[in-house]
Design a protein around this motif. Structure first.
Motif, PDB file in Angstrom:
ATOM      1  N   TYR A   7       0.882  -1.167   0.000  1.00  0.00           N
ATOM      2  CA  TYR A   7       0.000   0.000   0.000  1.00  0.00           C
ATOM      3  C   TYR A   7       0.911   1.205   0.000  1.00  0.00           C
ATOM      4  O   TYR A   7       2.055   1.137   0.438  1.00  0.00           O
ATOM      5  N   ARG A   8       0.376   2.331  -0.441  1.00  0.00           N
ATOM      6  CA  ARG A   8       1.184   3.552  -0.367  1.00  0.00           C
ATOM      7  C   ARG A   8       0.291   4.748  -0.121  1.00  0.00           C
ATOM      8  O   ARG A   8      -0.886   4.758  -0.474  1.00  0.00           O
ATOM      9  N   ASP A   9       0.881   5.732   0.489  1.00  0.00           N
ATOM     10  CA  ASP A   9       0.231   7.029   0.635  1.00  0.00           C
ATOM     11  C   ASP A   9       1.110   8.010  -0.143  1.00  0.00           C
ATOM     12  O   ASP A   9       2.061   7.588  -0.805  1.00  0.00           O
ATOM     13  N   PRO A  10       0.822   9.290  -0.103  1.00  0.00           N
ATOM     14  CA  PRO A  10       1.644  10.222  -0.893  1.00  0.00           C
ATOM     15  C   PRO A  10       3.130  10.245  -0.510  1.00  0.00           C
ATOM     16  O   PRO A  10       3.955  10.707  -1.284  1.00  0.00           O
ATOM     17  N   ILE A  11       3.469   9.712   0.659  1.00  0.00           N
ATOM     18  CA  ILE A  11       4.855   9.786   1.126  1.00  0.00           C
ATOM     19  C   ILE A  11       5.523   8.419   1.236  1.00  0.00           C
ATOM     20  O   ILE A  11       6.677   8.249   0.871  1.00  0.00           O
ATOM     21  N   ASN A  12       4.818   7.419   1.735  1.00  0.00           N
ATOM     22  CA  ASN A  12       5.414   6.135   2.097  1.00  0.00           C
ATOM     23  C   ASN A  12       4.853   4.956   1.300  1.00  0.00           C
ATOM     24  O   ASN A  12       3.754   5.030   0.784  1.00  0.00           O
ATOM     25  N   VAL A  13       5.633   3.873   1.301  1.00  0.00           N
ATOM     26  CA  VAL A  13       5.209   2.591   0.758  1.00  0.00           C
ATOM     27  C   VAL A  13       5.205   1.607   1.922  1.00  0.00           C
ATOM     28  O   VAL A  13       6.167   1.534   2.682  1.00  0.00           O
ATOM     29  N   TYR A  14       4.107   0.856   2.066  1.00  0.00           N
ATOM     30  CA  TYR A  14       3.946  -0.086   3.162  1.00  0.00           C
ATOM     31  C   TYR A  14       3.836  -1.499   2.591  1.00  0.00           C
ATOM     32  O   TYR A  14       2.834  -1.834   1.969  1.00  0.00           O
ATOM     33  N   VAL A  15       4.857  -2.323   2.799  1.00  0.00           N
ATOM     34  CA  VAL A  15       4.849  -3.703   2.320  1.00  0.00           C
ATOM     35  C   VAL A  15       3.843  -4.494   3.157  1.00  0.00           C
ATOM     36  O   VAL A  15       3.914  -4.503   4.388  1.00  0.00           O
ATOM     37  N   VAL A  16       2.890  -5.120   2.513  1.00  0.00           N
ATOM     38  CA  VAL A  16       1.793  -5.810   3.196  1.00  0.00           C
ATOM     39  C   VAL A  16       2.303  -6.813   4.227  1.00  0.00           C
ATOM     40  O   VAL A  16       1.828  -6.838   5.361  1.00  0.00           O
TER      41      VAL A  16
END
Length: 97
Positions: free
Chosen positions: A59-68
């Protein structure tokens, strides 16, 4: 998808469609709803033992990427860094329809 349900694709950056047609008893959700429902599953503590086995899903937001696979069951951590309170919330009440 079953009759009465649909998913719309984002038509422009930041512009998504959400449509309820009471006459046809149908609802069209924006594609972001799919990701939101998936995120609920990933962050749920009951799913803390789950793994995909690949860092390709994220998942990602405008700043970060979050590995599920690093976030299964970690709702408490997510609440510290993700802005859940600023999200638009809608409660649909069809009791009079």
């Amino acid at each position: 998808m079953p009759d009465g349900y649909g998913v719309s694709v984002q038509i422009a950056n930041g512009h998504q469609q959400f449509l309820i047609d009471l006459e046809k008893q149908s609802m069209t959700l924006p594609q972001s709803a799919i990701y939101a429902l998936g995120l609920v599953c990933v962050l749920a503590p009951v799913n803390s033992d789950q793994k995909i086995g690949s860092n390709l899903y994220h998942y990602r937001d405008p700043i970060n990427v979050y590995v599920v696979d690093r976030w299964w069951g970690k709702i408490d951590c997510a609440k510290k860094i993700m802005d859940f309170d600023a999200q638009i919330r809608v409660k649909m009440d069809f009791t009079t329809v």
